[in-house]
Enzyme design. Structure first.
Site, PDB file in Angstrom:
ATOM      1  N   ASP A 350       0.916  -1.199  -0.181  1.00 44.80           N
ATOM      2  CA  ASP A 350       0.020  -0.135   0.140  1.00 44.80           C
ATOM      3  C   ASP A 350       0.816   1.371   0.127  1.00 44.80           C
ATOM      4  OD1 ASP A 350      -2.425   1.650   0.377  1.00 44.80           O
ATOM      5  OD2 ASP A 350      -2.462   1.385   2.467  1.00 44.80           O
ATOM      6  N   GLU A 353       2.543   4.988  -3.956  1.00 38.00           N
ATOM      7  CA  GLU A 353       2.526   5.865  -5.151  1.00 38.00           C
ATOM      8  C   GLU A 353       4.092   6.594  -5.441  1.00 38.00           C
ATOM      9  OE1 GLU A 353       0.287   5.958  -2.518  1.00 38.00           O
ATOM     10  OE2 GLU A 353      -1.036   4.708  -3.841  1.00 38.00           O
ATOM     11  N   ASP A 430      -9.088   4.475  -1.891  1.00 35.78           N
ATOM     12  CA  ASP A 430      -9.834   4.682  -0.862  1.00 35.78           C
ATOM     13  C   ASP A 430     -11.107   5.269  -1.503  1.00 35.78           C
ATOM     14  OD1 ASP A 430      -7.917   4.008   0.873  1.00 35.78           O
ATOM     15  OD2 ASP A 430      -7.222   5.931   1.198  1.00 35.78           O
TER      16      ASP A 430
HETATM   17  C1  GLC Z   1      -4.462   3.447   2.715  1.00 31.63           C
HETATM   18  C2  GLC Z   1      -5.260   2.158   2.254  1.00 31.63           C
HETATM   19  C3  GLC Z   1      -6.297   1.552   3.032  1.00 31.63           C
HETATM   20  C4  GLC Z   1      -5.592   1.472   4.324  1.00 31.63           C
HETATM   21  C5  GLC Z   1      -4.932   2.474   5.090  1.00 31.63           C
HETATM   22  C6  GLC Z   1      -4.245   2.174   6.184  1.00 31.63           C
HETATM   23  O1  GLC Z   1      -5.432   4.483   2.990  1.00 31.63           O
HETATM   24  O2  GLC Z   1      -5.602   2.774   0.831  1.00 31.63           O
HETATM   25  O3  GLC Z   1      -6.827   0.661   2.374  1.00 31.63           O
HETATM   26  O4  GLC Z   1      -6.781   0.781   5.310  1.00 31.63           O
HETATM   27  O5  GLC Z   1      -4.122   3.135   4.080  1.00 31.63           O
HETATM   28  O6  GLC Z   1      -3.248   1.229   6.049  1.00 31.63           O
END
Ligand code: GLC
Length: 713
Positions: A350, A353, A430
């Site tokens: 995650d 980017e 998100d």
């Molecule tokens: C980011 C991700 C989300 C996750 C959060 C905490 O916002 O897109 O899916 O729950 O980080 O890790």
């Protein structure tokens, strides 16, 4: 004499110049495969653009540009900015451009390719999100279609109109153009150019439950227990950032998750897999082993002065691995060894980017330095920004392959780039728990599929904010048809597990998830098809008939594969392809006003299984063949079967069966089952479920390869 001499000199120079021009024009655009051409700008900065990480191979010249080639990019420079203008025709419907907010049909849209941590899609009106796909699919009124691949990782702005206009402050890129007879063939050609998703493990097709975050470990066990107790099928529980020790990746919180191996074994015994999150930001903490190793190995992205770049993410100030360096990717792979040994089944990359907090750009400065190596030139972050997530998940996938050579890797990535389906599945980041985002999830999943990424889905129930009962029920009902089906929600939001809103939503959810597991033989066959051909798993309705222009804007109803049409209950005046598609119910009592209407294509056979609680129970030994005979009484369908994990299928241990049904004069249906690929043997019984007038009429079971079934009345 003198005049005529100078005249002939002038003529000679002109001829030479013309020759030179036409040669160089020829040199700059050529055919690189049947129906594929590449166009280079006059000045092509190969250091700034090559090697292409989108393409699996350099496009080799195979011939001259065909005479009547239609789609021709024109390159120019306007006020120091590189511009590509591509006339695409007034009547053409445009699609693709990857993960962005907006309608399925993208005429009139402007998008940017710049991976962005874009919470609830609020920034830039969602015209750029977490991934970038510089790719346009055009469908002409007669169904003939083309694809335009702008081969640049730099930030682009793409405006879609009669003349597509692409601008970039990066170097002028080359453009590849594909010409085919229909849109599906263009998407397949995109798969040939940019690679295909590898077969995922079967469990990754199961239903998955997540939230930010389930902790401590007892809560994870409780969630798993609820699924089994309530008979709601589920395959995976997800561990979001709070399992870590102070958001330090590759660690476990000693109080909340004192025994991760024990937890994972507990889940495994109950037929659940465990996926854990790993972010790229490494906490700047000299007592933290990973930070110390990264510093000792000189693995960090540098600022423009050549110093370690730091920016805040979840754990506070972080350093970021420079994934352009082969040494850094090797180090990164090694970090997974111990981590995976705790019984982690899959990895969720995650924030790649990469996201950086407290700066307007939401990422690192564009003049940060990446050092490259192994064929990748050094370059500024502007050049590597869109590739950062892709390079990260490439090495994550390689780590899983290295330390679990007998298992198919499952990696989920938020950021990625065109071609990134080779390394990871994705979800649409998100989104919000709103009706608008439920509706939007369909054009988004379709568009990602048209842009080369078949394995994708939105957070079911929505991420940001709290879902309400009715929204969750509708979202569960539709979300089980996403290729990637996971319920996930932001921290501090209302619970949105299937049972969180009481019995009614729970029952709707159970039916919805049952339907996904019933359809598993069909779904797995579609994943196999995607891995071989590059075709998407979910497809827009116009794939059913590329010449029917009335289907071109339909973005509520969609196709799962070629044979199943899914129409959400909330769809307003959805279009339908022509032909006698038959609507049917998968379970007797599944018409609760939430489950989408399912319809089977005339001439199709869809293999379905029985309801199981997890793919660990998937046997595929008794398969019901839903049949909607065409007007001549015939139908065909396929079933792919293998071990569900591992790589034996690469050595022939798989089977692709073709089913053919025909109507015989003695009022029976004849079913022929033929293994058309692979060597895998299986004992299996079949029955026919004839779909007719909204109901299914079942025959008896039979395990013969050719068999007549009395035609049910
Ligand atoms: C980011 C991700 C989300 C996750 C959060 C905490 O916002 O897109 O899916 O729950 O980080 O890790």
């Amino acid at each position: 004499m003198k005049t005529s001499y100078s005249l002939s000199l002038v003529i000679a120079v002109c001829v030479a110049l013309r020759l030179l021009c036409s040669c160089s024009a020829d040199h700059r655009s050529y055919s690189c495969g049947a129906g594929i051409a590449v166009f280079y700008p006059e000045t092509f900065d190969s250091v700034g653009l090559l090697p292409s990480l989108a393409l699996v191979a350099e496009p080799a010249r195979v011939g001259n540009l065909p005479r009547r080639w239609q789609i021709k990019p024109r390159f120019s420079v306007e006020e120091g900015v590189n511009v590509i203008a591509i006339p695409v025709g007034k009547e053409t419907d445009l699609y693709g451009t990857g993960e962005v907010v907006g309608p399925l049909r993208r005429n009139g849209a402007t998008i940017a390719t710049w991976n962005l941590d874009n919470y609830v899609y609020a920034l830039n009106k969602g015209k750029n999100l977490y991934q970038s796909h510089p790719w346009i699919l055009g469908v002409r009124p007669d169904g003939s279609s083309f694809g335009i691949l702008v081969d640049s990782p730099w930030r682009l702005e793409i405006t879609l109109s009669d003349t597509a206009r692409i601008t970039t402050e990066g170097p002028a890129p080359r453009v590849l153009v594909i010409e085919r007879d229909d849109p599906a063939s263009v998407v397949k050609a995109l798969g040939d150019l940019t690679g295909k998703m590898e077969m995922p493990p079967l469990w990754a097709l199961g239903f998955q439950q997540s939230r930010w975050s389930y902790f401590p470990d007892a809560r994870v066990k409780e969630i798993a227990g609820e699924f089994r107790k309530r008979n709601i099928p589920c395959d995976v529980i997800w561990m979001d950032i709070d399992y870590m020790d102070g958001f330090r990746v590759f660690t476990f919180d000693p109080a909340r998750f004192p025994d991760p191996a024990g937890l994972n074994a507990y889940l495994r015994e109950r037929d659940f897999k465990a996926v854990y999150m790993i972010d790229p930001g490494i906490k700047k903490d000299t007592l933290y082993d990973v930070y110390r190793q990264g510093t000792a190995g000189d693995h960090w992205v540098k600022d423009k002065e050549g110093r370690e770049f730091n920016g805040p993410v979840w754990p506070g100030p972080c350093a970021f691995p420079d994934f352009t360096r082969p040494e850094t990717r090797e180090w990164w792979r090694g970090l997974y060894e111990k981590f995976l040994a705790a019984g982690v089944d899959g990895v969720w990359n995650d924030m790649n980017e990469p996201a950086v907090f407290r700066v307007e750009s939401h990422t690192m400065p564009e003049d940060n330095l990446h050092r490259g190596g192994g064929g990748l030139p050094p370059g500024p972050h502007a050049r590597y920004h869109n590739l950062y997530g892709m390079l990260m998940v490439q090495s994550t996938r390689e780590a899983l392959l290295r330390y679990r050579p007998d298992k198919r890797p499952f990696v989920l990535s938020r950021a990625n780039f065109l071609g990134g389906q080779r390394y990871a599945a994705t979800w649409s980041g998100d989104n919000a728990s709103t009706w608008e985002h439920l509706r939007l999830s369909i054009p988004m999943t379709l568009t990602l599929g048209l842009s080369g990424q078949p394995f994708n889905g939105a957070d079911i129930g929505g991420f940001g904010g709290s879902a309400r009962a009715d929204l969750l029920a509708h979202w569960m009902a539709v979300g089980v048809y996403y290729p990637f089906a996971r319920n996930h929600s932001v921290q501090n939001s209302a619970d949105q597990e299937p049972w969180a809103f009481g019995e009614k939503v729970e029952q709707v959810s159970r039916r919805a998830v049952n339907r996904r597991y019933l359809l598993l033989p069909y779904l797995y066959t579609l994943f196999r098809e995607a891995s071989v051909t590059g075709l998407p798993v979910v497809r827009p309705l116009f794939f059913a008939d590329a010449r029917d222009t009335s289907l071109r804007r339909e973005e509520q109803a969609f196709l799962l594969g070629q044979d199943l049409m899914v129409t959400p209950r909330w769809a307003k005046n959805p279009r339908r392809p022509g032909g006698a598609w038959e609507t049917f119910r998968l379970e007797e009592d599944d018409d609760d006003g939430y489950q989408p209407l399912l319809a089977i294509r005339p001439g199709a056979i869809i293999p379905v299984n029985k309801v199981i609680q997890s793919t660990a129970d998937y046997a595929a030994d008794s398969i019901t063949l839903l049949v909607n005979p065409a007007s001549d009484g015939s139908a065909t369908g396929f079933l792919y079967d293998d071990d569900g994990d591992g790589f034996a299928y690469k050595n022939g241990d798989y089977a692709l069966h073709r089913f053919s049904v025909s109507r015989r004069e003695d009022a029976t249906l004849q079913l022929d089952v033929e293994r058309v690929e692979g060597e895998r043997e299986a004992r299996r019984q079949y029955r026919i479920g004839l779909v007719s007038g909204g109901a299914i009429i079942y025959s008896g079971w039979s395990d013969a390869a050719t068999r007549q079934f009395p035609l049910p009345h």
